[in-house]
Design a protein around this motif. Structure first.
Motif, PDB file in Angstrom:
ATOM      1  N   UNK A  58       0.661  -1.187   0.087  1.00 60.12           N
ATOM      2  CA  UNK A  58      -0.206   0.022  -0.118  1.00 60.12           C
ATOM      3  C   UNK A  58       0.984   1.338   0.039  1.00 60.12           C
ATOM      4  N   UNK A  59       0.588   2.084  -1.040  1.00 62.57           N
ATOM      5  CA  UNK A  59       1.345   3.385  -0.876  1.00 62.57           C
ATOM      6  C   UNK A  59       0.341   4.319  -0.250  1.00 62.57           C
ATOM      7  N   UNK A  60       0.614   4.748   1.019  1.00 62.16           N
ATOM      8  CA  UNK A  60      -0.368   5.283   1.719  1.00 62.16           C
ATOM      9  C   UNK A  60      -0.957   6.940   1.134  1.00 62.16           C
ATOM     10  N   UNK A  61       0.054   7.509   0.360  1.00 65.04           N
ATOM     11  CA  UNK A  61      -0.257   9.035  -0.009  1.00 65.04           C
ATOM     12  C   UNK A  61      -1.047   8.848  -1.285  1.00 65.04           C
ATOM     13  N   UNK A  62      -1.202   7.696  -1.878  1.00 63.96           N
ATOM     14  CA  UNK A  62      -2.223   7.515  -3.110  1.00 63.96           C
ATOM     15  C   UNK A  62      -3.739   7.474  -2.451  1.00 63.96           C
ATOM     16  N   UNK A  63      -3.769   7.340  -1.163  1.00 64.59           N
ATOM     17  CA  UNK A  63      -5.199   7.444  -0.460  1.00 64.59           C
ATOM     18  C   UNK A  63      -5.780   8.561   0.190  1.00 64.59           C
ATOM     19  N   UNK A  64      -6.841   8.457  -0.103  1.00 60.69           N
ATOM     20  CA  UNK A  64      -7.237   9.841   0.856  1.00 60.69           C
ATOM     21  C   UNK A  64      -7.623   9.267   2.171  1.00 60.69           C
ATOM     22  N   UNK A  65      -6.601   9.651   2.962  1.00 64.75           N
ATOM     23  CA  UNK A  65      -6.688   9.026   4.381  1.00 64.75           C
ATOM     24  C   UNK A  65      -6.919  10.267   5.357  1.00 64.75           C
ATOM     25  N   UNK A  66      -8.299  10.361   5.931  1.00 66.28           N
ATOM     26  CA  UNK A  66      -8.638  11.609   6.687  1.00 66.28           C
ATOM     27  C   UNK A  66      -7.568  11.543   7.938  1.00 66.28           C
ATOM     28  N   UNK A  67      -7.481  12.855   8.432  1.00 70.74           N
ATOM     29  CA  UNK A  67      -7.045  13.150   9.884  1.00 70.74           C
ATOM     30  C   UNK A  67      -7.938  12.911  10.827  1.00 70.74           C
ATOM     31  N   UNK A  68      -7.517  12.171  11.851  1.00 66.63           N
ATOM     32  CA  UNK A  68      -8.426  12.048  13.007  1.00 66.63           C
ATOM     33  C   UNK A  68      -8.245  10.778  13.975  1.00 66.63           C
ATOM     34  N   UNK A  69      -9.079  10.539  14.993  1.00 67.37           N
ATOM     35  CA  UNK A  69      -8.779   9.645  16.069  1.00 67.37           C
ATOM     36  C   UNK A  69     -10.232   8.624  16.035  1.00 67.37           C
ATOM     37  N   UNK A  71     -12.294   5.235  13.642  1.00 67.79           N
ATOM     38  CA  UNK A  71     -12.170   4.397  12.522  1.00 67.79           C
ATOM     39  C   UNK A  71     -12.485   5.024  11.285  1.00 67.79           C
ATOM     40  N   UNK A  72     -13.398   5.577  11.128  1.00 66.47           N
ATOM     41  CA  UNK A  72     -14.129   6.125  10.082  1.00 66.47           C
ATOM     42  C   UNK A  72     -14.446   7.644  10.229  1.00 66.47           C
ATOM     43  N   UNK A  73     -13.623   8.552   9.694  1.00 72.78           N
ATOM     44  CA  UNK A  73     -14.117   9.856   9.990  1.00 72.78           C
ATOM     45  C   UNK A  73     -14.804  10.538   8.933  1.00 72.78           C
ATOM     46  N   UNK A  74     -15.590   9.732   8.187  1.00 68.60           N
ATOM     47  CA  UNK A  74     -16.903  10.326   7.633  1.00 68.60           C
ATOM     48  C   UNK A  74     -18.152  10.156   8.611  1.00 68.60           C
ATOM     49  N   UNK A  75     -17.837   9.540   9.654  1.00 65.69           N
ATOM     50  CA  UNK A  75     -19.012   9.596  10.860  1.00 65.69           C
ATOM     51  C   UNK A  75     -18.685  10.777  11.792  1.00 65.69           C
ATOM     52  N   UNK A  76     -17.662  11.473  11.227  1.00 69.04           N
ATOM     53  CA  UNK A  76     -17.241  12.494  12.202  1.00 69.04           C
ATOM     54  C   UNK A  76     -17.070  13.941  11.327  1.00 69.04           C
ATOM     55  N   UNK A  77     -17.673  14.117  10.342  1.00 70.02           N
ATOM     56  CA  UNK A  77     -17.707  15.314   9.657  1.00 70.02           C
ATOM     57  C   UNK A  77     -16.711  15.510   8.283  1.00 70.02           C
ATOM     58  N   UNK A  78     -16.113  14.383   8.069  1.00 69.18           N
ATOM     59  CA  UNK A  78     -15.136  14.394   6.822  1.00 69.18           C
ATOM     60  C   UNK A  78     -16.061  13.951   5.680  1.00 69.18           C
ATOM     61  N   UNK A  79     -15.687  14.402   4.549  1.00 73.77           N
ATOM     62  CA  UNK A  79     -16.696  14.096   3.398  1.00 73.77           C
ATOM     63  C   UNK A  79     -16.089  12.692   3.079  1.00 73.77           C
ATOM     64  N   UNK A  80     -14.961  12.280   2.851  1.00 75.98           N
ATOM     65  CA  UNK A  80     -14.333  11.217   2.396  1.00 75.98           C
ATOM     66  C   UNK A  80     -13.244  10.592   3.382  1.00 75.98           C
ATOM     67  N   UNK A  81     -12.869   9.441   3.374  1.00 74.80           N
ATOM     68  CA  UNK A  81     -11.888   8.536   4.248  1.00 74.80           C
ATOM     69  C   UNK A  81     -11.808   7.395   3.868  1.00 74.80           C
ATOM     70  N   UNK A  82     -10.782   6.977   3.065  1.00 74.17           N
ATOM     71  CA  UNK A  82     -10.232   5.625   2.590  1.00 74.17           C
ATOM     72  C   UNK A  82      -9.682   4.712   3.699  1.00 74.17           C
ATOM     73  N   UNK A  83      -9.275   5.423   4.851  1.00 79.05           N
ATOM     74  CA  UNK A  83      -8.811   4.616   5.709  1.00 79.05           C
ATOM     75  C   UNK A  83      -9.543   2.989   6.112  1.00 79.05           C
ATOM     76  N   UNK A  84     -11.019   3.000   6.109  1.00 78.98           N
ATOM     77  CA  UNK A  84     -11.520   1.882   6.598  1.00 78.98           C
ATOM     78  C   UNK A  84     -11.104   0.758   5.693  1.00 78.98           C
TER      79      UNK A  84
END
Length: 246
Positions: A58-69, A71-84
């Protein structure tokens, strides 16, 4: 008197066809730009592949990883988060190797974000009530042309064990060029791919990660006693001294 011929252990190496490993490259360079860290990753992956283990990158910078604490930051105001999605890939692997460059003597900002998001999932429990990362093994690979390999690896390996990953002996490797501006690992004439110290440590790390991962996977993981968050929260104290009963 003739020299005694050198002998080597020719025993059949272990078959680790039941193991999987994921490497997360925390370079600052998006694909398809060349990543020097990936050059060292490829060597470790080759060692694991020769033992039968399946690896992915996985090349992390190729993915839209939201900042936060969380598991899924779309549940906390972010429009997108590929971390899950990435977290699911990481949890499917027996081995996690966090890899990246040195910047100003420290890990890259991408590495910091990946570790933060791993930490965001640290409250998740497995079926035995342990933290979800239990039973998995972690390592670190670092490249750069300034000092900092040991500092970066120390931060990564501490973070992984704190989350629940098991760390085998010599679980890190790296390559450093000359101090100051100079050739990077994959640049012609750098000496990086030929460096015996780096190659030895990379081989030892790769094998030790597989050895420990196999012991844990085939042995049922970390024994579920004295380390179950669910039971502690329910009141079980696993023989910890109770000051109320003297």
């Amino acid at each position: 008197m003739a020299d005694t011929p050198q002998t080597f252990d020719t025993a059949q190496p272990p078959d680790y066809g039941d193991l999987t490993a994921v490497y997360v490259n925390c370079t600052l360079k998006r694909s398809p730009e060349t990543s020097n860290t990936e050059g060292l990753i490829d060597k470790s992956r080759a060692v694991m592949a020769a033992a039968g283990a399946r690896t992915s990158l996985i090349r992390a910078v190729d993915h839209d990883i939201a900042t936060g604490v969380w598991p899924d930051m779309t549940e906390h105001g972010w429009e997108s988060d590929q971390w899950p999605v990435l977290y699911s890939q990481i949890m499917d692997a027996d081995i996690l190797v966090l890899c990246g460059p040195v910047w100003l003597g420290d890990n890259s900002s991408v590495m910091k974000r990946v570790i933060e998001r791993l930490y965001a999932c640290s409250s998740i429990l497995n079926d035995q009530g342990q933290y979800a990362f239990y039973g998995r093994v972690g390592g670190a690979l670092i490249t750069g042309n300034e000092d900092g390999v040991k500092h970066c690896a120390m931060n990564i390996l501490y973070s992984l064990q704190h989350l629940g990953y098991a760390i085998p002996p010599q679980a890190d490797a790296g390559w450093m060029g000359e101090a100051g501006p100079g050739p990077s690992y994959l640049d012609p004439g750098s000496g990086g791919p030929e460096n015996d110290f780096t190659n030895r440590n990379t081989a030892f790390m790769s094998w030790n990660l597989m050895h420990l991962a196999a012991l844990l996977k085939r042995g049922g993981g970390i024994p579920a006693h004295g380390n179950q968050r669910s039971l502690w929260d329910a009141g079980c104290r696993f023989d910890f001294p109770n000051p109320e009963h003297r």
